[in-house]
Design an enzyme around this catalytic site. Structure first.
Site, PDB file in Angstrom:
ATOM      1  CB  ILE A  25     -50.152  -0.650  65.583  1.00 42.42           C
ATOM      2  CG1 ILE A  25     -51.392  -1.142  66.348  1.00 42.42           C
ATOM      3  CG2 ILE A  25     -48.962  -0.516  66.520  1.00 42.42           C
ATOM      4  CD1 ILE A  25     -51.237  -2.519  66.956  1.00 42.42           C
ATOM      5  N   GLY A  26     -52.506   1.079  63.635  1.00 43.76           N
ATOM      6  CA  GLY A  26     -53.405   0.845  62.505  1.00 43.76           C
ATOM      7  C   GLY A  26     -54.663   1.667  62.642  1.00 43.76           C
TER       8      GLY A  26
ATOM      9  N   GLY B   7     -59.041   1.442  62.138  1.00 44.28           N
ATOM     10  CA  GLY B   7     -60.242   0.650  61.880  1.00 44.28           C
ATOM     11  C   GLY B   7     -61.355   1.597  61.496  1.00 44.28           C
TER      12      GLY B   7
ATOM     13  CG  PHE C 135     -66.166   1.394  64.826  1.00 46.60           C
ATOM     14  CD1 PHE C 135     -67.409   1.982  64.708  1.00 46.60           C
ATOM     15  CD2 PHE C 135     -66.015   0.062  64.475  1.00 46.60           C
ATOM     16  CE1 PHE C 135     -68.498   1.242  64.249  1.00 46.60           C
ATOM     17  CE2 PHE C 135     -67.095  -0.673  64.019  1.00 46.60           C
ATOM     18  CZ  PHE C 135     -68.343  -0.080  63.900  1.00 46.60           C
ATOM     19  N   GLY C 136     -62.130   3.880  64.583  1.00 42.47           N
ATOM     20  CA  GLY C 136     -61.100   4.679  65.238  1.00 42.47           C
ATOM     21  C   GLY C 136     -59.762   3.987  65.113  1.00 42.47           C
ATOM     22  CD  GLU C 137     -55.693   7.318  66.319  1.00 42.72           C
ATOM     23  OE1 GLU C 137     -55.773   7.338  67.567  1.00 42.72           O
ATOM     24  OE2 GLU C 137     -55.162   8.213  65.639  1.00 42.72           O
ATOM     25  CB  VAL C 138     -55.685  -0.571  65.692  1.00 39.10           C
ATOM     26  CG1 VAL C 138     -55.186  -1.805  66.422  1.00 39.10           C
ATOM     27  CG2 VAL C 138     -57.025  -0.850  65.017  1.00 39.10           C
TER      28      VAL C 138
ATOM     29  CE  LYS D  42     -60.591  -3.676  65.529  1.00 40.74           C
ATOM     30  NZ  LYS D  42     -61.686  -4.442  64.927  1.00 40.74           N
TER      31      LYS D  42
ATOM     32  CG  ASP E 226     -63.777  -9.595  55.603  1.00 37.99           C
ATOM     33  OD1 ASP E 226     -63.238  -9.919  54.519  1.00 37.99           O
ATOM     34  OD2 ASP E 226     -63.696  -8.447  56.077  1.00 37.99           O
TER      35      ASP E 226
HETATM   36  O1  L87 Z   1     -49.309  -5.419  64.992  1.00 39.80           O
HETATM   37  C1  L87 Z   1     -50.455  -5.628  65.404  1.00 39.80           C
HETATM   38  N1  L87 Z   1     -50.646  -6.382  66.528  1.00 39.80           N
HETATM   39  N2  L87 Z   1     -51.549  -5.124  64.722  1.00 39.80           N
HETATM   40  C2  L87 Z   1     -51.355  -4.306  63.519  1.00 39.80           C
HETATM   41  C3  L87 Z   1     -52.808  -5.355  65.177  1.00 39.80           C
HETATM   42  C4  L87 Z   1     -53.014  -6.103  66.354  1.00 39.80           C
HETATM   43  C5  L87 Z   1     -51.890  -6.647  67.059  1.00 39.80           C
HETATM   44  O2  L87 Z   1     -52.033  -7.337  68.052  1.00 39.80           O
HETATM   45  N3  L87 Z   1     -54.003  -4.948  64.667  1.00 39.80           N
HETATM   46  C6  L87 Z   1     -54.909  -5.436  65.515  1.00 39.80           C
HETATM   47  N4  L87 Z   1     -54.348  -6.153  66.547  1.00 39.80           N
HETATM   48  N5  L87 Z   1     -56.243  -5.427  65.656  1.00 39.80           N
HETATM   49  C7  L87 Z   1     -57.188  -4.799  64.760  1.00 39.80           C
HETATM   50  C8  L87 Z   1     -57.153  -5.277  63.341  1.00 39.80           C
HETATM   51  C9  L87 Z   1     -57.175  -6.768  63.153  1.00 39.80           C
HETATM   52  C10 L87 Z   1     -57.141  -7.266  61.763  1.00 39.80           C
HETATM   53  C11 L87 Z   1     -56.539  -6.148  66.781  1.00 39.80           C
HETATM   54  C12 L87 Z   1     -55.335  -6.604  67.369  1.00 39.80           C
HETATM   55  C13 L87 Z   1     -57.883  -6.326  67.275  1.00 39.80           C
HETATM   56  C14 L87 Z   1     -58.346  -5.584  68.380  1.00 39.80           C
HETATM   57  C15 L87 Z   1     -57.449  -4.592  69.087  1.00 39.80           C
HETATM   58  C16 L87 Z   1     -59.639  -5.748  68.828  1.00 39.80           C
HETATM   59  C17 L87 Z   1     -60.498  -6.615  68.193  1.00 39.80           C
HETATM   60  C18 L87 Z   1     -60.040  -7.340  67.091  1.00 39.80           C
HETATM   61  C19 L87 Z   1     -58.752  -7.191  66.644  1.00 39.80           C
END
Ligand code: L87
EC number: 2.7.10.1
Length: 686
Positions: A330-331, A333, A335-338, A356, A449
């Site tokens: 879904i995204g 970062g 360090f790698g994929e989310v 993450k 940030d």
């Molecule tokens: O749709 C989503 N739902 N996206 C795009 C996310 C989510 C989520 O719950 N992106 C993240 N989610 N991140 C990473 C980017 C945050 C701006 C996280 C949750 C997240 C993780 C997996 C670990 C630590 C911090 C944030």
């Protein structure tokens, strides 16, 4: 008189849940029954989540402005129970509804309330007072919202706020002793439930009794001499004990951790073993090497740990990789994929999570920085902070697992849903973010940030602050740019003192919060548009500020300007922002005064061009172009059949035509404004 009928049901009801308050908004019935006297009635039912059975809510619920005879198409319910399923039925009635009582015309909305912290303690009474002690008693808060686990009493000598003492008590009475005679002390109390701490009570001031001149006689001097001597000896013994290193062998709890934190160079002598440590005690006593009073919850910088692996396991649960199912990316970062996926923990139902991952081939520093975020997140527990489920470190890939936020990042979500929310919904989002930030600032954590891209939003439109880290935060952010001094900073979101001399504080987070407010109210517009970072720095330094977003309530724009004060001490604090937004939500009419178009325009360089000569040949074509085609018929029927006629439309007219969704009103008025006015330069000098 022609025959009239009861109205049809209200339409498109939407809800916004904030802890134990629910805001409802709807649009009027398609059929008013041929009458002008439509009003609304709210029925409230409390439902059991297992049996599905519902019962009437009872008297504890308050309706603002009222439950029956509502003329407006919105209402707020407060004082609901925490963690409870409610069904609200919004019924439209008119003067003939009583003639046909069988056919209630309603639309229903199901919501689940959240846990709320207890309300502040409101009455505190003094008990026995001596020259060195003050006894207090108080009443449980009006709305405990759960079982009160304990109270925290903070007190300090008047005008000496920087040095305070905290006591905890399970009872509603305490005695503070060791006080100075004849001195005024300020007390504040707050209650804690499973949902966390409530707000502090107001300040209560009491004075110890004075010492009479006669009692300060020579006879006390020997006592003072003896106690000072004993104190000095005790201190010497404690210091000797700490420096001796002997405690390592038998793991003596807080003393060994004190040495580890306060004297890092000594830690090699004893190594570092988790079994010897009591994490709770460390959290309570230390903060970055400083001794802290028990109960003052502050965030611990994982850098203070010699071994980052230890930090992460102190604050984050280890999850077995086999419990996680990864579903899709879904995204991305640094360090790698989310990814999104599901987590099945023992004895619990499987639930959706975000993950993450740390890409393969990482360096030790990358792994440390990656897991540093989990060490930080794991210390937070708040409904507006993304919740950490745990980490996977014992197998590869290394992962950080959080709750899943269905609507993703706030900036993308708002851009995708331009104009689709009511002002109250937007303010609800901002309230959540401010509440999360208040919690972080109370913990002593500076985010650095804060931006809409780093806020996540779930299916209930609850916003949560995300993206934690230390140095790495800014490396990760594509918005961050190198400054002349070599730091990497997201310029458009950052306070001038943080850009100029890296003064990052909660006050600089407040500046960023003001920018987030602007992003939210303009549905994800880019702050300062396509201006370059250099131009932004220069304009802000010269006193220019972003102009109000279109149709922004004046109170909100004023709050933004307050957040953007050059003097960081003049900016509001996060608790003040939360209270301000709460006040606005409770009194929605305070949001009706918008920053009016003319004052906006008077600050701008503008160029007028008549409507009608422009792009659209017909009202239908124009409305289609802005995806508001559904209103074409209503416009035509009401005499707005040419673009020249449309140019005269006011917000009032739109409401009269039945365009009641604020998002749609905005879309139409914005488009008209755009046709009338070409903005050349949108900045407003302060
Ligand atoms: O749709 C989503 N739902 N996206 C795009 C996310 C989510 C989520 O719950 N992106 C993240 N989610 N991140 C990473 C980017 C945050 C701006 C996280 C949750 C997240 C993780 C997996 C670990 C630590 C911090 C944030």
């Amino acid at each position: 008189m022609a025959c009239t009928r009861p109205p049809s049901a209200p339409r498109s009801a939407i809800s916004n849940v904030n802890e134990t308050s629910v805001f409802l908004e709807w649009i009027p019935p398609a059929d008013t029954g041929g009458r002008k006297d439509v009003s609304y009635y709210i029925a409230c039912k409390k439902c059991n989540s297992h049996s599905g059975l519902c019962e009437a809510c009872g008297g504890h619920v308050r309706y603002l402005p009222q439950q029956t005879g509502l003329k407006n198409t919105s209402v707020m319910m407060v004082d609901l129970l925490a963690h409870t399923n409610y069904t609200f039925e919004i019924e439209a009635v008119n003067g003939v509804s009583d003639q046909n009582p069988g056919a209630r015309q309603f639309v229903s909305v199901n919501v689940t309330t959240n846990q709320a912290a207890p309300s502040p303690v409101s009455s505190v009474k003094k008990g026995k007072i001596t020259k060195n002690s003050i006894s207090l008693s108080w009443q449980e808060p009006d709305r405990p919202n759960g079982i009160i686990l304990e109270y925290e009493i903070k007190y300090f000598e008047k005008d000496q706020e920087t040095s305070y003492t905290i006591i905890k008590s399970k009872e509603t009475t305490i005695t503070a002793d060791g006080l100075k005679p004849g001195s005024a002390y300020v007390f504040q109390i707050r209650a804690r439930t499973a949902a966390g701490y409530g707000g502090f009570s107001r300040r209560f001031e009491f004075e110890t009794s004075p010492v009479l001149a006669a009692s300060r006689d020579q006879s006390q001097i020997p006592i003072i001499v003896v106690s000072v001597t004993v104190g000095v000896i005790l201190l010497a013994v404690v210091i000797g004990f700490l420096l001796s290193g002997s405690c390592c062998d038998h793991g003596c709890g807080w003393a060994s951790s004190l040495r580890a934190v306060a004297y890092p160079s000594l830690t090699w002598r004893c190594g570092y073993s988790k079994a010897k440590q009591d994490p709770e005690e460390e959290k309570m006593h230390f903060h970055n090497g400083h001794i802290k009073l028990p109960g003052v919850r502050t965030y611990i910088d994982p850098h203070t740990y010699e071994d980052p692996n230890q930090a992460v396991h102190e604050f984050a649960k280890e999850i077995e990789a086999s419990c996680i199912t990864i579903e899709r990316v879904i995204g991305a970062g640094e360090f790698g994929e989310v990814c999104s996926g599901r987590l099945k923990l023992q004895g619990k139902r499987e639930f959706p999570v975000a993950i993450k991952t740390l890409k393969v081939g990482y360096t030790e520093k990358q792994r440390r920085d990656f897991l540093g975020e989990a060490s930080i997140m794991g210390q937070f527990d708040h409904p507006n902070i993304i919740h950490l489920e745990g980490v996977v470190t014992k197998s590869k890939p290394v992962m950080i697992v959080t709750e899943y936020m269905e609507n993703g990042s706030l900036d993308t979500f708002l851009k995708k849903n331009d104009g689709q929310f009511t002002v109250i919904q937007l303010v609800g989002m901002l309230r959540g973010i401010a509440s999360g930030m208040k919690y972080l600032s109370d913990m002593g954590y500076v985010h650095r940030d804060l931006a809409a891209r780093n806020i996540l939003i779930n299916s209930n439109l609850v916003c949560k602050v995300s993206d934690f880290g230390l140095s790495r935060v800014l490396e990760d952010d594509p918005e961050a740019a190198y400054t002349t001094r070599g730091g990497k900073i997201p310029i458009r979101w950052t306070a001038p003192e943080a850009i100029a001399f890296r003064k990052f504080t909660s006050a600089s987070d407040v500046w960023s919060y003001g920018i987030v407010m602007w992003e939210v109210m303009s549905y994800g517009e880019r702050p300062y548009w396509e201006m370059t970072n250099q131009d932004v720095i220069k304009a802000v330094e010269e006193g220019y500020r972003l102009p109000s977003p279109m149709d922004c309530p004046a109170a909100l724009y004023q709050l933004m300007l307050d957040c953007w004060q050059k003097d960081r001490n003049s900016r509001p604090k996060f608790d003040e922002i939360v209270s301000m937004l709460d006040k606005l939500i409770r009194n929605p009419s305070s949001l009706k005064t918008l920053v009016n178009a003319s004052s906006r325009v008077s600050n701008l360089l503008v160029e007028h061009s008549p409507v009608g000569s422009g792009a659209y040949r017909s009202v239908g074509e124009w409305l289609e172009a802005i995806k508001m085609g559904r209103y074409t018929e209503i416009f035509m029927e009401n005499g707005y059949s040419s673009m020249d006629a449309v140019a005269q439309v006011t917000l009032e007219d739109l409401r009269r035509l039945g365009v009641t969704l604020v998002g749609h009103q905005k879309k139409i008025m914005n488009s008209l404004q755009e046709m009338k006015v070409q903005l050349v330069n949108g900045m407003v000098p302060l």
